[in-house]
Design a protein around this motif. Sequence first.
Motif, short mmCIF file in Angstrom:
data_model
loop_
_atom_site.label_atom_id
_atom_site.label_comp_id
_atom_site.label_asym_id
_atom_site.label_seq_id
_atom_site.Cartn_x
_atom_site.Cartn_y
_atom_site.Cartn_z
N ALA A 91 0.84 -1.20 0.00
CA ALA A 91 0.00 0.00 0.00
C ALA A 91 0.87 1.26 0.00
N PRO A 92 0.41 2.33 -0.63
CA PRO A 92 1.21 3.57 -0.69
C PRO A 92 1.16 4.34 0.61
N GLN A 93 2.25 5.05 0.90
CA GLN A 93 2.27 5.96 2.04
C GLN A 93 1.45 7.21 1.71
N ALA A 94 1.05 7.93 2.74
CA ALA A 94 0.20 9.10 2.54
C ALA A 94 0.88 10.16 1.67
N ALA A 95 2.20 10.28 1.77
CA ALA A 95 2.91 11.32 1.04
C ALA A 95 2.81 11.17 -0.47
N SER A 96 2.43 9.98 -0.96
CA SER A 96 2.35 9.75 -2.41
C SER A 96 0.95 10.03 -2.97
N TYR A 97 0.00 10.40 -2.12
CA TYR A 97 -1.36 10.71 -2.59
C TYR A 97 -1.36 12.09 -3.25
N THR A 360 -5.69 -0.83 3.82
CA THR A 360 -5.09 -2.14 4.10
C THR A 360 -4.66 -2.28 5.55
N GLU A 361 -4.83 -1.23 6.33
CA GLU A 361 -4.42 -1.15 7.73
C GLU A 361 -2.90 -1.28 7.91
N ASP A 362 -2.15 -0.98 6.86
CA ASP A 362 -0.69 -0.96 6.96
C ASP A 362 -0.21 0.35 7.56
N TYR A 363 -1.02 1.41 7.44
CA TYR A 363 -0.63 2.73 7.93
C TYR A 363 -1.72 3.34 8.79
N VAL A 364 -1.29 4.22 9.68
CA VAL A 364 -2.19 5.05 10.48
C VAL A 364 -2.00 6.49 10.02
N LEU A 365 -3.11 7.18 9.76
CA LEU A 365 -3.08 8.56 9.30
C LEU A 365 -3.70 9.47 10.36
N PHE A 366 -3.12 10.67 10.49
CA PHE A 366 -3.60 11.62 11.49
C PHE A 366 -3.32 13.03 11.00
N PRO A 367 -4.34 13.84 10.72
CA PRO A 367 -4.10 15.21 10.25
C PRO A 367 -3.69 16.14 11.38
N ASN A 368 -2.54 16.79 11.23
CA ASN A 368 -2.05 17.71 12.24
C ASN A 368 -2.54 19.11 11.92
N GLU A 369 -3.43 19.63 12.76
CA GLU A 369 -4.04 20.93 12.46
C GLU A 369 -3.05 22.08 12.63
N THR A 371 0.20 22.09 11.70
CA THR A 371 1.04 22.21 10.50
C THR A 371 0.25 22.04 9.21
N ILE A 372 -1.06 21.76 9.33
CA ILE A 372 -1.94 21.49 8.19
C ILE A 372 -1.31 20.45 7.26
N SER A 373 -0.89 19.35 7.87
CA SER A 373 -0.27 18.26 7.12
C SER A 373 -0.82 16.93 7.61
N MET A 374 -0.61 15.89 6.81
CA MET A 374 -1.06 14.55 7.17
C MET A 374 0.12 13.75 7.70
N CYS A 375 0.02 13.31 8.96
CA CYS A 375 1.04 12.45 9.53
C CYS A 375 0.73 11.00 9.16
N CYS A 376 1.77 10.21 9.04
CA CYS A 376 1.60 8.82 8.62
C CYS A 376 2.61 7.95 9.36
N TRP A 377 2.15 6.81 9.88
CA TRP A 377 3.00 5.87 10.58
C TRP A 377 2.74 4.45 10.07
N CYS A 378 3.75 3.60 10.18
CA CYS A 378 3.54 2.17 9.99
C CYS A 378 2.70 1.68 11.15
N SER A 379 1.59 1.05 10.89
CA SER A 379 0.67 0.65 11.95
C SER A 379 1.27 -0.39 12.89
N ARG A 380 2.19 -1.20 12.37
CA ARG A 380 2.75 -2.30 13.16
C ARG A 380 3.93 -1.87 14.03
N THR A 381 4.78 -1.02 13.50
CA THR A 381 6.00 -0.63 14.21
C THR A 381 5.94 0.76 14.83
#
Length: 427
Positions: A91-97, A360-369, A371-381
């Motif tokens: 699955a793609p990371q949020a930065a590639s959307y 795919t639940e490979d990533y967790v996304l969280f919008p940071n108000e 910095t007006i950006s989307m944070c992204c983490w590997c859901s497992r690590t």
Amino acid sequence: MSGESCDEVKAREKMYASIINQLQNDGYMAIAKTLTSQVKPVNPCQPSDKLFDIFCQSTEQMEKNAIAKAATYVPGTGIDLEFDTEPQILAPQAASYETCYVTSHKAPCRAAAFSKNGSYIATGSLDTSIKVLDVDRMLAKSTSPADLSTGENQQGDHPVIRTLYDHTDEVTCLDFHPLQQIIVSGSRDFTVKIFDYSKSTAKRSIKCINEVSRIRSVCLNPTGDFLLVGTHLPVLRIYDLETSSCFVSSNPADQHKDAINSLAYSPRGNLFASGSKDGTIKVWDGRSCKNVHQYSQAHKGEHVTSVTFSRNGKYILSGGKDSIARLWDIAVPGRPIQEYTGAELSGKQDHRTQAVFNHTEDYVLFPNENTISMCCWCSRTGERKQLLSLGHQAPARRIAHSPTAPAFITCSEDHRARFWYKKQGSE
């Protein structure tokens, strides 16, 4: 036609006769006359709307079948820390959307939801309206950069297929029925509205539930029979969607001590979860509506702003105003099994920002108000990935990710909702 049986020939003659009847009914007499001279129907044709009625009924049934089929489809296996060793992440990371479409409300946009099959998105606003957008049409409009800003005025296959008006105050929350073309909305006007968006003429709700306080969260169970409602009051409500009967836990001690910010059903419907301004996450039995467990001080005393179950029902992902997303194992009460950190470095959140899984639940996304950006983490690590600048001119108050595809929508105080998608081949 050659090779057809007698029954098939008769059926084809009836079909042609129905077409002629419909053409006559709609005023296309010249075309009907030409077709009559070609097919030579046995019986005289009379104007009739029957063919159109059959078409509408069959189309409606096909859409229902497609929704029911898609509702059972889930891509990938999802997160399972008990068995995951070294899963291959495709699955793609949020930065590639990329932003593929932008729609605007007349006031801040603060609510959004994807349909369970990923085909539609609903957005809600302080302007009291609800927009229903077709995902395929938005993707079709994204063929050139000019389409992003001019799509609202173009004719033809417009991505906004419905605009619904029936609230008198801000639309605060939305959810799609899992099997029918129904949208449930909650508002600051103390009401929950049910809309049937299957008809192109739909504008007003088909049912209204009156509450005693402002609505903050709604969630339908996996069969669409029952509706959870969270308000500014601490008592969680469960409604029978058909009868509008209301149920609450028989034990007053089960309830929260402050407003309910977020609600979520587990995939099987045997459990549901609630997150509150009181800082707790409560897990409830889906049948008895009794509180079976709670996570106190889940976000260090800050408001719990979002809760959602993993696809296998083992985990709850939560977001809070401490700007940290956390993953909880339902079978292991106590501390979270994973924390997604980094966003807190820019400060706490002022609004009810959501933490969500990707499809795919490979990533967790969280919008940071901040910095007006989307944070992204590997859901497992919990490894933090590259940020995505959201392009809004004000904080993003709501995010919803597609359950079936690499797509999400962000809703902002700048009145806009941005549809994001990872196009194949794009980097």
